[in-house]
Design a protein around this motif. Structure first.
Motif, PDB file in Angstrom:
ATOM      1  N   GLN A 192       0.735  -1.679  -0.234  1.00 38.92           N
ATOM      2  CA  GLN A 192      -0.282  -0.043   0.421  1.00 38.92           C
ATOM      3  C   GLN A 192       1.375   1.049   0.346  1.00 38.92           C
ATOM      4  N   GLU A 217     -10.205 -13.313   4.277  1.00 42.58           N
ATOM      5  CA  GLU A 217      -8.736 -12.845   2.978  1.00 42.58           C
ATOM      6  C   GLU A 217      -9.077 -12.901   1.977  1.00 42.58           C
ATOM      7  N   GLY A 221      -2.145 -10.976   0.029  1.00 41.48           N
ATOM      8  CA  GLY A 221      -0.684  -9.659  -0.383  1.00 41.48           C
ATOM      9  C   GLY A 221      -0.162 -10.234   1.325  1.00 41.48           C
ATOM     10  N   ILE A 241      -2.090 -15.031  -4.321  1.00 41.91           N
ATOM     11  CA  ILE A 241      -1.419 -15.477  -5.574  1.00 41.91           C
ATOM     12  C   ILE A 241      -0.278 -15.833  -5.550  1.00 41.91           C
ATOM     13  N   GLU A 269      -9.771 -17.221  -7.631  1.00 39.85           N
ATOM     14  CA  GLU A 269     -10.356 -18.559  -9.013  1.00 39.85           C
ATOM     15  C   GLU A 269     -10.730 -19.712  -7.983  1.00 39.85           C
ATOM     16  N   PRO A 300      -9.275  -6.542  -3.755  1.00 34.10           N
ATOM     17  CA  PRO A 300      -8.483  -6.880  -5.499  1.00 34.10           C
ATOM     18  C   PRO A 300      -7.920  -5.783  -6.612  1.00 34.10           C
TER      19      PRO A 300
HETATM   20  C1  LIG Z   1      -4.769  -4.600  -3.845  1.00 34.84           C
HETATM   21  S1  LIG Z   1      -3.515  -5.397  -3.309  1.00 34.84           S
HETATM   22  C2  LIG Z   1      -3.712  -6.178  -1.579  1.00 34.84           C
HETATM   23  C3  LIG Z   1      -2.744  -6.708  -0.855  1.00 34.84           C
HETATM   24  C4  LIG Z   1      -2.952  -7.165   0.621  1.00 34.84           C
HETATM   25  N1  LIG Z   1      -4.536  -6.828   1.083  1.00 34.84           N
HETATM   26  C5  LIG Z   1      -2.614  -5.266   1.169  1.00 34.84           C
HETATM   27  O1  LIG Z   1      -3.403  -4.869   2.059  1.00 34.84           O
HETATM   28  O2  LIG Z   1      -1.230  -5.112   0.822  1.00 34.84           O
HETATM   29  C6  LIG Z   1      -3.968  -7.267  -4.626  1.00 34.84           C
HETATM   30  C7  LIG Z   1      -3.079  -8.157  -4.144  1.00 34.84           C
HETATM   31  O3  LIG Z   1      -3.581  -9.371  -4.731  1.00 34.84           O
HETATM   32  C8  LIG Z   1      -2.983 -10.207  -5.575  1.00 34.84           C
HETATM   33  N2  LIG Z   1      -3.159 -10.904  -6.549  1.00 34.84           N
HETATM   34  C9  LIG Z   1      -4.417 -10.483  -8.050  1.00 34.84           C
HETATM   35  N3  LIG Z   1      -4.579 -11.501  -8.340  1.00 34.84           N
HETATM   36  C10 LIG Z   1      -4.698 -12.303  -7.696  1.00 34.84           C
HETATM   37  C11 LIG Z   1      -6.207 -13.317  -7.516  1.00 34.84           C
HETATM   38  N4  LIG Z   1      -6.326 -13.622  -8.769  1.00 34.84           N
HETATM   39  N5  LIG Z   1      -6.157 -14.027  -6.515  1.00 34.84           N
HETATM   40  C12 LIG Z   1      -5.438 -14.461  -5.381  1.00 34.84           C
HETATM   41  N6  LIG Z   1      -4.834 -12.947  -5.183  1.00 34.84           N
HETATM   42  C13 LIG Z   1      -3.944 -12.117  -6.124  1.00 34.84           C
HETATM   43  C14 LIG Z   1      -1.639  -9.677  -6.062  1.00 34.84           C
HETATM   44  O4  LIG Z   1      -0.663 -10.648  -5.740  1.00 34.84           O
HETATM   45  C15 LIG Z   1      -1.596  -8.484  -4.200  1.00 34.84           C
HETATM   46  O5  LIG Z   1      -1.280  -8.524  -3.720  1.00 34.84           O
END
Ligand SMILES: C[S@@+](CC[C@H](N)C(=O)[O-])C[C@H]1O[C@@H](n2cnc3c(N)ncnc32)[C@H](O)[C@@H]1O
Length: 369
Positions: A192, A217, A221, A241, A269, A300
């Motif tokens: 962030q 959740e 990240g 991921i 997914e 997301p």
């Molecule tokens: C907006 S960031 C939020 C991360 C965390 N909530 C934070 O505050 O640091 C979105 C996160 O989703 C992960 N991501 C992207 N596509 C994904 C998917 N299809 N499934 C799970 N995680 C995913 C990225 O690696 C990234 O860490």
């Protein structure tokens, strides 16, 4: 009053808002209200940011002119713009920027084929990443010397190669409601960008949790939200991921004395398919049927939520949606508000002087569903 936060305003494509901070907040609030009043009739609460030195990560191009180097950003009307200040970056980065350039300029080998620099700053650490179009093994000694002179963590990258001087794992702390949380994460992982706003987001989520049981959740990240929120819940299941983020999320549990979180390195997914009965080796002994989720938290990427994720989360009572893209948030709420009502909506000014807006939305299942 005009915005005079940076001398490169009107030329730089990064911070393009040419109005006072109060006006920026007013415009963002009006924009969000115009899009989301159809879902929410209450007050859109705004969390304001400091207007300088709020960004803990930044990327710049490098321009070569005779013996001199300059940082560049994308220009509004030009491909790139030479800059000599960037007031939005963390003070540690702002102080390092001229010093790094001066030291690079002195060394022919270090500056040859350098085309970009990235910075990440935390409460205790600073890291610079130098990007090259050449074989970086030939400048190993010079890079080591530079890291020592500047007393920083330094990474050099070129196609398929990486050299690390110091650590590429950064340490940070967050203060949430006067409690300090400790984190480790890798420089390339999602972070962030506005630390104070990040702390405000976590407090907002925490304040909006009523009658907690278990938390799911998604997109967690390195456990940024997960760790502080875990103290409110019986158990937490969190997926992400990125392999390195999950590795650090697990480490962050240990650092904070947390033992009620299961982190899964799976896409959201895939996790939905696992809830549907598909077996995955990465579930590593976690029994999904043991959880009783009172709350689902999603944060997301800009693309928003996949249909399968929406269809799954709308079966649950409480949804907390953190979004960095109002357009996909609106699309997803069109679906989610068939079963849920929005009971709180906050605007987090994570990206000051830009038109980007971060939102936090609290949804509760409608009584008659
Ligand atoms: C907006 S960031 C939020 C991360 C965390 N909530 C934070 O505050 O640091 C979105 C996160 O989703 C992960 N991501 C992207 N596509 C994904 C998917 N299809 N499934 C799970 N995680 C995913 C990225 O690696 C990234 O860490």
């Amino acid at each position: 009053m005009k915005n005079s936060h940076c001398k490169h305003l009107k030329e730089c494509a990064s911070c393009t808002f040419d109005t006072s901070y109060d006006e920026q907040i007013g415009l963002k609030k009006d924009f969000i209200a115009s899009k989301f009043s159809k879902f929410y009739k209450g007050e859109f609460k705004v969390f304001r940011s400091k207007t300088k030195h709020y960004r803990c990560r930044a990327e710049f191009g490098i321009y070569h002119e005779n013996d001199r180097l300059s940082y560049t950003m994308n220009g509004l009307n030009t491909k790139y713009l030479k800059i000599d200040e960037c007031p939005k970056v963390d003070e540690k980065i702002a102080n390092l920027m001229p010093n790094l350039l001066k030291n690079l300029e002195k060394d022919e080998k270090l500056k040859f084929k350098l085309f970009g620099v990235e910075f990440v700053a935390t409460s205790s650490d600073i890291l610079a990443i130098l990007l090259y179009h050449k074989d970086i093994n030939s400048i190993k000694d010079e890079l080591l010397n530079l890291a020592k002179i500047l007393d920083i963590n330094l990474i050099a990258r070129s196609r398929g190669k990486k050299l690390v001087f110091g650590s590429e794992i950064l340490n940070d702390t967050l203060n949430i409601k006067d409690k300090i949380y400790h984190y480790k994460f890798e420089s390339g992982a999602f972070l962030q960008p506005n630390k104070a706003i990040n702390e405000a987001m976590i407090s907002f989520i925490s304040d909006n949790i009523k009658a907690p049981k278990d938390l799911l959740e998604m997109y967690c990240g390195h456990g940024n939200f997960t760790i502080p929120l875990s103290f409110k819940f019986r158990r937490v299941l969190a997926n992400e991921i990125s392999k390195s983020s999950i590795k650090n999320a697990t480490l962050n549990c240990e650092l904070n004395g947390v033992s009620n979180i299961n982190f899964l390195r799976m896409s959201s997914e895939e996790l939905i398919r696992a809830f549907g009965g598909e077996s995955f080796r990465r579930l590593s002994g976690v029994n999904l049927n043991e959880f009783d989720f009172s709350h689902i938290l999603v944060d997301p990427p800009r693309a928003g939520l996949d249909k399968s994720v929406i269809n799954f989360i709308k079966n649950h009572e409480n949804i907390i949606y953190i979004s960095c893209n109002p357009l996909t948030l609106e699309e997803n709420l069109n679906d989610l508000c068939k079963t849920h009502e929005v009971i709180n909506f906050a605007i987090f000014d994570q990206f000051v002087h830009t038109k980007h807006i971060e939102c936090g939305v609290i949804l509760r299942r409608k009584d008659d569903i």
